[in-house]
Design a protein around this motif. Structure first.
Motif, PDB file in Angstrom:
ATOM      1  N   ILE A  23     -40.544 103.548  37.190  1.00 45.84           N
ATOM      2  CA  ILE A  23     -41.196 103.329  39.226  1.00 45.84           C
ATOM      3  C   ILE A  23     -40.012 104.064  38.847  1.00 45.84           C
ATOM      4  O   ILE A  23     -39.042 104.413  38.343  1.00 45.84           O
ATOM      5  CB  ILE A  23     -41.077 102.219  39.139  1.00 45.84           C
ATOM      6  CG1 ILE A  23     -40.064 100.932  38.508  1.00 45.84           C
ATOM      7  CG2 ILE A  23     -42.364 101.500  38.841  1.00 45.84           C
ATOM      8  CD1 ILE A  23     -39.816  99.923  39.384  1.00 45.84           C
ATOM      9  N   ARG A  24     -39.552 104.569  39.770  1.00 46.97           N
ATOM     10  CA  ARG A  24     -38.205 105.328  41.190  1.00 46.97           C
ATOM     11  C   ARG A  24     -37.209 104.211  41.223  1.00 46.97           C
ATOM     12  O   ARG A  24     -36.897 102.393  41.340  1.00 46.97           O
ATOM     13  CB  ARG A  24     -38.763 105.979  42.399  1.00 46.97           C
ATOM     14  CG  ARG A  24     -37.838 107.018  43.407  1.00 46.97           C
ATOM     15  CD  ARG A  24     -38.505 106.507  44.637  1.00 46.97           C
ATOM     16  NE  ARG A  24     -39.195 107.486  44.339  1.00 46.97           N
ATOM     17  CZ  ARG A  24     -39.264 109.321  44.324  1.00 46.97           C
ATOM     18  NH1 ARG A  24     -38.064 109.974  44.208  1.00 46.97           N
ATOM     19  NH2 ARG A  24     -40.373 109.770  44.256  1.00 46.97           N
ATOM     20  N   GLY A  25     -36.065 104.647  40.536  1.00 49.17           N
ATOM     21  CA  GLY A  25     -34.605 102.910  40.045  1.00 49.17           C
ATOM     22  C   GLY A  25     -34.608 103.352  39.547  1.00 49.17           C
ATOM     23  O   GLY A  25     -33.867 102.338  38.969  1.00 49.17           O
ATOM     24  N   SER A  26     -35.821 103.322  38.500  1.00 50.06           N
ATOM     25  CA  SER A  26     -35.708 102.806  37.009  1.00 50.06           C
ATOM     26  C   SER A  26     -35.091 103.429  35.821  1.00 50.06           C
ATOM     27  O   SER A  26     -34.534 102.670  34.546  1.00 50.06           O
ATOM     28  CB  SER A  26     -37.306 102.189  36.105  1.00 50.06           C
ATOM     29  OG  SER A  26     -37.504 103.615  35.964  1.00 50.06           O
ATOM     30  N   GLY A  27     -34.305 104.170  36.020  1.00 52.88           N
ATOM     31  CA  GLY A  27     -33.436 105.026  35.389  1.00 52.88           C
ATOM     32  C   GLY A  27     -33.990 106.192  34.670  1.00 52.88           C
ATOM     33  O   GLY A  27     -33.552 106.761  33.844  1.00 52.88           O
TER      34      GLY A  27
END
Length: 242
Positions: A23-27
């Motif tokens: 997901i977005r923000g997971s790296g």
């Protein structure tokens, strides 16, 4: 290739299909940039389709206008330089250029068979599950048959369930970051040789930068280092923007 708590040899990754999901923000995009950075250090050129201008810091030639002959861009790759195609301004002309470019790359690879990578950020936009376009057709061909011609592919996506399954399930290296949507979790369950409950537990415990690395039956949790941005002077001296 130093990726953080994981080190890979160049010969372990060239000509492979690599999936980086989360997901977005997971790296996941950081992982993709670190992976690309290490390939460039190993003198393996990449062409990066970059919808959000996230990869301009790499040591690469950046294109953000597409009134150029696709053969010129392919020639840059053939001499060992990496290319970023900043397609922030999505329109029909961009997709026509990408289709022409990847067809030229495919035909050129028949002759030169040079080791290189294609990196697709937001891969579900270019090779969607259940949809076909002239662009997706050539990209799927490269993903499934490119190995014999020296081409590897890196798929980066926040919606793994929306990526073409023929390509995703035949990937040989996976970096699986956190996901939350049940459909995307189900994709992880199809990929990993673990019990469903174990996968759900691992995913819930993940923090930004954590990933499950899976290759050739080897499975382990890794932490990817942060991308090292090039110093400004080096960018100005060694990158050409066209």
């Amino acid at each position: 290739m130093n990726l953080g708590t994981l080190t890979l040899e160049k010969d372990q990754v060239i000509r492979k299909c690599v999936a980086i999901l989360g997901i977005r923000g997971s790296g996941k995009s950081n992982t993709a940039k670190v992976f690309a950075e290490e390939l460039i250090k190993e003198k393996i050129p990449l062409v990066i389709v970059d919808p959000d201008g996230e990869y301009r810091e790499l040591d690469a030639v950046v294109f953000d206008r597409f009134n150029v002959d696709p053969e010129e861009v392919v020639n840059i790759l053939m001499v060992g330089k990496s290319v970023v195609l900043d397609v922030n301004d999505w329109n029909d002309d961009v997709f026509k250029f990408l289709t022409a470019f990847f067809n030229v790359l495919w035909e050129t690879s028949k002759v030169y068979r040079k080791d290189l990578f294609v990196l697709l950020e937001e891969a579900h936009e270019f090779i969607p599950q259940g949809g076909r376009t002239p662009l997706s057709d050539v990209l799927v061909r490269i993903a499934l048959r490119g190995r014999k011609r020296g081409i590897g592919m890196i798929l980066v996506s926040q919606r793994s369930a929306k990526v073409n399954k023929d390509v995703l399930t035949q990937s040989e290296i996976y970096f699986l970051h956190k996901v939350v949507h049940p459909v995307d979790v189900r994709v992880y369950k199809e990929i990993l040789p673990l019990k469903s409950r174990e996968i759900e537990t691992e995913i819930k415990a993940m923090e930004t930068g954590d990933a499950i690395f899976y290759k050739d039956g080897e499975l382990k949790k890794v932490r990817i280092r942060k991308f090292e941005e090039l110093p400004l002077l080096l960018q100005e001296g060694e990158k050409a923007e066209i």
